[in-house]
Design a protein around this motif. Sequence first.
Motif, PDB file in Angstrom:
ATOM      1  N   ILE A 226       0.871  -1.099   0.114  1.00 45.20           N
ATOM      2  CA  ILE A 226       0.149   0.068  -0.083  1.00 45.20           C
ATOM      3  C   ILE A 226       1.006   1.515   0.060  1.00 45.20           C
ATOM      4  CG2 ILE A 226      -1.991  -0.474   1.212  1.00 45.20           C
ATOM      5  CD1 ILE A 226      -1.267  -0.823   3.559  1.00 45.20           C
ATOM      6  N   TYR A 227       2.032   1.151   0.341  1.00 46.86           N
ATOM      7  CA  TYR A 227       3.369   1.871   0.193  1.00 46.86           C
ATOM      8  C   TYR A 227       4.311   2.429  -0.600  1.00 46.86           C
ATOM      9  CZ  TYR A 227       1.382   1.948   5.373  1.00 46.86           C
ATOM     10  OH  TYR A 227       0.356   1.809   6.173  1.00 46.86           O
ATOM     11  N   PHE A 228       4.078   0.981  -1.736  1.00 48.83           N
ATOM     12  CA  PHE A 228       4.799   1.344  -2.790  1.00 48.83           C
ATOM     13  C   PHE A 228       4.388   1.606  -4.261  1.00 48.83           C
ATOM     14  CE2 PHE A 228       7.924  -2.517  -1.226  1.00 48.83           C
ATOM     15  CZ  PHE A 228       8.283  -2.215  -0.489  1.00 48.83           C
ATOM     16  N   SER A 229       5.034   2.441  -5.257  1.00 41.98           N
ATOM     17  CA  SER A 229       5.340   2.610  -6.248  1.00 41.98           C
ATOM     18  C   SER A 229       4.059   1.271  -7.443  1.00 41.98           C
ATOM     19  CB  SER A 229       5.725   3.762  -7.047  1.00 41.98           C
ATOM     20  OG  SER A 229       6.629   2.412  -7.479  1.00 41.98           O
ATOM     21  N   THR A 230       3.757   1.280  -7.876  1.00 42.72           N
ATOM     22  CA  THR A 230       3.470   0.005  -8.700  1.00 42.72           C
ATOM     23  C   THR A 230       4.492  -0.464  -9.724  1.00 42.72           C
ATOM     24  OG1 THR A 230       1.780   1.247  -9.691  1.00 42.72           O
ATOM     25  CG2 THR A 230       2.288  -0.772 -10.507  1.00 42.72           C
ATOM     26  N   ALA A 231       5.782   0.709  -9.701  1.00 43.94           N
ATOM     27  CA  ALA A 231       6.886  -0.126 -10.329  1.00 43.94           C
ATOM     28  C   ALA A 231       7.763  -1.041  -8.997  1.00 43.94           C
ATOM     29  CB  ALA A 231       8.009   0.763 -10.974  1.00 43.94           C
ATOM     30  N   ALA A 232       7.638  -0.695  -8.296  1.00 43.94           N
ATOM     31  CA  ALA A 232       8.470  -1.325  -6.388  1.00 43.94           C
ATOM     32  C   ALA A 232       7.980  -1.876  -6.784  1.00 43.94           C
ATOM     33  CB  ALA A 232       8.383  -0.268  -5.704  1.00 43.94           C
ATOM     34  N   ILE A 233       6.421  -2.354  -6.374  1.00 44.37           N
ATOM     35  CA  ILE A 233       5.197  -3.815  -6.727  1.00 44.37           C
ATOM     36  C   ILE A 233       6.203  -5.006  -7.238  1.00 44.37           C
ATOM     37  CG2 ILE A 233       3.095  -4.660  -6.067  1.00 44.37           C
ATOM     38  CD1 ILE A 233       2.105  -2.253  -5.405  1.00 44.37           C
ATOM     39  N   THR A 234       5.779  -4.167  -8.249  1.00 47.96           N
ATOM     40  CA  THR A 234       6.196  -5.409  -9.946  1.00 47.96           C
ATOM     41  C   THR A 234       7.278  -6.024  -9.137  1.00 47.96           C
ATOM     42  OG1 THR A 234       5.016  -4.305 -11.115  1.00 47.96           O
ATOM     43  CG2 THR A 234       6.573  -5.424 -11.483  1.00 47.96           C
ATOM     44  N   LYS A 235       9.157  -4.602  -9.105  1.00 49.59           N
ATOM     45  CA  LYS A 235      10.260  -5.143  -8.345  1.00 49.59           C
ATOM     46  C   LYS A 235       9.869  -6.794  -7.454  1.00 49.59           C
ATOM     47  CE  LYS A 235      14.536  -3.048  -7.694  1.00 49.59           C
ATOM     48  NZ  LYS A 235      14.919  -2.000  -7.928  1.00 49.59           N
ATOM     49  N   ALA A 236       9.792  -5.669  -6.572  1.00 50.15           N
ATOM     50  CA  ALA A 236       9.564  -6.710  -5.056  1.00 50.15           C
ATOM     51  C   ALA A 236       8.816  -8.248  -5.600  1.00 50.15           C
ATOM     52  CB  ALA A 236       8.684  -6.190  -3.935  1.00 50.15           C
ATOM     53  N   VAL A 237       7.315  -7.726  -5.810  1.00 49.55           N
ATOM     54  CA  VAL A 237       7.089  -9.421  -6.426  1.00 49.55           C
ATOM     55  C   VAL A 237       7.985  -9.940  -7.072  1.00 49.55           C
ATOM     56  CG1 VAL A 237       5.359 -10.713  -6.865  1.00 49.55           C
ATOM     57  CG2 VAL A 237       5.082  -8.637  -6.372  1.00 49.55           C
ATOM     58  N   ARG A 238       8.699  -9.634  -8.142  1.00 48.06           N
ATOM     59  CA  ARG A 238       9.930 -10.295  -8.883  1.00 48.06           C
ATOM     60  C   ARG A 238      10.502 -11.055  -8.069  1.00 48.06           C
ATOM     61  NH1 ARG A 238      13.540  -8.839 -11.203  1.00 48.06           N
ATOM     62  NH2 ARG A 238      12.664  -6.259 -11.732  1.00 48.06           N
ATOM     63  N   LEU A 239      11.697  -9.914  -6.983  1.00 49.66           N
ATOM     64  CA  LEU A 239      12.768 -10.927  -6.413  1.00 49.66           C
ATOM     65  C   LEU A 239      12.144 -11.941  -5.224  1.00 49.66           C
ATOM     66  CD1 LEU A 239      14.078  -7.309  -5.876  1.00 49.66           C
ATOM     67  CD2 LEU A 239      14.635  -8.732  -6.969  1.00 49.66           C
ATOM     68  N   LEU A 240      10.519 -11.776  -4.525  1.00 57.36           N
ATOM     69  CA  LEU A 240       9.921 -12.366  -3.454  1.00 57.36           C
ATOM     70  C   LEU A 240      10.055 -13.932  -4.606  1.00 57.36           C
ATOM     71  CD1 LEU A 240       7.849 -10.332  -1.868  1.00 57.36           C
ATOM     72  CD2 LEU A 240       9.581 -11.342  -0.664  1.00 57.36           C
ATOM     73  N   ALA A 241       8.592 -13.659  -6.018  1.00 59.96           N
ATOM     74  CA  ALA A 241       8.652 -14.416  -6.489  1.00 59.96           C
ATOM     75  C   ALA A 241      10.005 -15.888  -6.675  1.00 59.96           C
ATOM     76  CB  ALA A 241       7.904 -14.525  -8.096  1.00 59.96           C
ATOM     77  N   ASP A 242      11.562 -14.918  -7.170  1.00 64.10           N
ATOM     78  CA  ASP A 242      12.626 -16.349  -7.524  1.00 64.10           C
ATOM     79  C   ASP A 242      13.026 -16.902  -6.387  1.00 64.10           C
ATOM     80  OD1 ASP A 242      12.079 -14.853  -9.945  1.00 64.10           O
ATOM     81  OD2 ASP A 242      14.564 -12.666  -9.616  1.00 64.10           O
ATOM     82  N   ARG A 243      12.827 -16.159  -5.015  1.00 67.69           N
ATOM     83  CA  ARG A 243      12.582 -16.949  -4.260  1.00 67.69           C
ATOM     84  C   ARG A 243      12.238 -18.330  -3.693  1.00 67.69           C
ATOM     85  NH1 ARG A 243      17.108 -17.231  -4.084  1.00 67.69           N
ATOM     86  NH2 ARG A 243      17.865 -17.116  -2.042  1.00 67.69           N
ATOM     87  N   MET A 244      10.853 -17.997  -4.474  1.00 66.54           N
ATOM     88  CA  MET A 244       9.717 -19.629  -4.590  1.00 66.54           C
ATOM     89  C   MET A 244       9.593 -20.569  -4.959  1.00 66.54           C
ATOM     90  SD  MET A 244       6.829 -15.947  -3.728  1.00 66.54           S
ATOM     91  CE  MET A 244       5.920 -16.730  -3.777  1.00 66.54           C
ATOM     92  N   PRO A 245       9.928 -21.401  -4.315  1.00 61.25           N
ATOM     93  CA  PRO A 245      10.263 -22.722  -5.693  1.00 61.25           C
ATOM     94  C   PRO A 245       8.468 -22.928  -5.255  1.00 61.25           C
ATOM     95  CG  PRO A 245      10.392 -23.604  -2.803  1.00 61.25           C
ATOM     96  CD  PRO A 245      10.150 -21.952  -3.331  1.00 61.25           C
ATOM     97  N   PRO A 246       8.829 -23.154  -7.497  1.00 56.79           N
ATOM     98  CA  PRO A 246       7.417 -24.752  -6.968  1.00 56.79           C
ATOM     99  C   PRO A 246       6.770 -25.031  -6.544  1.00 56.79           C
ATOM    100  CG  PRO A 246       8.701 -23.787  -9.358  1.00 56.79           C
ATOM    101  CD  PRO A 246       9.291 -23.861  -8.227  1.00 56.79           C
ATOM    102  N   PRO A 247       5.685 -25.568  -6.069  1.00 53.55           N
ATOM    103  CA  PRO A 247       4.452 -24.745  -5.804  1.00 53.55           C
ATOM    104  C   PRO A 247       4.656 -23.604  -4.719  1.00 53.55           C
ATOM    105  CG  PRO A 247       4.132 -26.578  -4.997  1.00 53.55           C
ATOM    106  CD  PRO A 247       4.800 -26.739  -5.578  1.00 53.55           C
ATOM    107  N   SER A 248       4.362 -22.334  -4.813  1.00 55.32           N
ATOM    108  CA  SER A 248       4.243 -21.982  -3.703  1.00 55.32           C
ATOM    109  C   SER A 248       3.289 -20.560  -3.387  1.00 55.32           C
ATOM    110  CB  SER A 248       5.874 -21.105  -2.686  1.00 55.32           C
ATOM    111  OG  SER A 248       6.397 -20.302  -4.668  1.00 55.32           O
ATOM    112  N   TYR A 249       3.915 -19.641  -2.518  1.00 54.38           N
ATOM    113  CA  TYR A 249       1.973 -19.260  -1.539  1.00 54.38           C
ATOM    114  C   TYR A 249       2.691 -17.524  -1.309  1.00 54.38           C
ATOM    115  CZ  TYR A 249       0.403 -24.492  -2.858  1.00 54.38           C
ATOM    116  OH  TYR A 249       0.140 -25.197  -3.352  1.00 54.38           O
ATOM    117  N   LEU A 250       2.781 -16.929  -2.015  1.00 55.03           N
ATOM    118  CA  LEU A 250       2.355 -15.428  -1.930  1.00 55.03           C
ATOM    119  C   LEU A 250       0.843 -15.101  -1.349  1.00 55.03           C
ATOM    120  CD1 LEU A 250       3.693 -12.985  -1.494  1.00 55.03           C
ATOM    121  CD2 LEU A 250       3.272 -11.818  -3.903  1.00 55.03           C
ATOM    122  N   PHE A 251       0.856 -13.975  -0.174  1.00 57.22           N
ATOM    123  CA  PHE A 251      -0.017 -13.636   1.040  1.00 57.22           C
ATOM    124  C   PHE A 251       0.439 -12.085   1.127  1.00 57.22           C
ATOM    125  CE2 PHE A 251      -0.659 -18.049   2.341  1.00 57.22           C
ATOM    126  CZ  PHE A 251      -2.423 -18.442   2.313  1.00 57.22           C
TER     127      PHE A 251
END
Length: 279
Positions: A226-251
């Motif tokens: 809620i405090y992030f820019s759209t670009a920052a959300i996209t970047k953070a989700v990509r960085l998190l997803a890179d650390r998530m082995p499938p199957p994995s879950y983001l809340f």
Amino acid sequence: MRFTQEDVPISDSEFVILRDLIRERLGLVYEDGKRDLLADKLSGRVLERGFNSFIDYYYLLKYGPGAEEEWPHVMDALSVQETYFWREMDQVRALVDVLVPQYVAARRPEPLRIWSAACATGEEPLTIAMALAEAGWWGRVPIRIQASDASPSALARARLGVYRERSFRALPPALRERYFSEAGGCWRVAPELHARVDWSLANLTAPEEIARMPPAAVVFCRNVFIYFSTAAITKAVRLLADRMPPPSYLFVGVSESLLRLTTGLELQEIGGAFVYVKV
Ligand SMILES: C[S@@+](CC[C@H](N)C(=O)[O-])C[C@H]1O[C@@H](n2cnc3c(N)ncnc32)[C@H](O)[C@@H]1O
């Protein structure tokens, strides 16, 4: 000459370059109407560093040899650490009642890692640890909880594990009795529960800091986008997803949606909660 906080004015151009730098570095957005708020939050640091203008402080953050040491102070000054135990429990219940049994059924060799990626003062990862304890999972299943935040002051309080009344507004009293002991008008979390969590400093928009975190199959990253820019959300989700082995879950938080972004994650309803799945 001594300056008080009101004595550090911020011009339009100073505001624009400083807020752009902050957005790039921390992901945090300050819209045009938030000029005074930003100035108010950072005035103390400007004075602390011996400056009397925001332009000098900007140059320190952008080019100064002491920039790397100063950024954690900026994060502390801007961090909104509003959080409490037993917050948005539908998602925690989905973890405890559905995802953990699924993990057990899949007989995976590696421990189940759960990551609270903007943990503030620790209430979220400790809530997860309590819910797992209440369901009797500890000792039966290899689980680790890792918690991170970019604010050193938030993390210091999380590591201390001592909480005031405000943190308990949603926690059933019986659980406070079970997992906390009174300590000088505050409540200290039981050491066994506290030891279930590994604490780290990590900025969600810094690739090298996120890459240091162990991969996790379940990530809670709530009430920070809620405090992030759209670009920052996209970047953070990509960085998190890179650390998530499938199957994995983001809340993410209930008021946060990733649907308008391209994330490669699939929105699913699991156990009555919405979760972004890396399939
Ligand atoms: C409102 S709290 C959310 C706490 C908890 N996740 C919850 O939902 O109750 C937001 C937290 O995000 C952290 N934060 C803000 N920007 C961050 C960033 N770039 N990287 C990591 N944490 C950040 C703040 O320091 C703050 O502790």
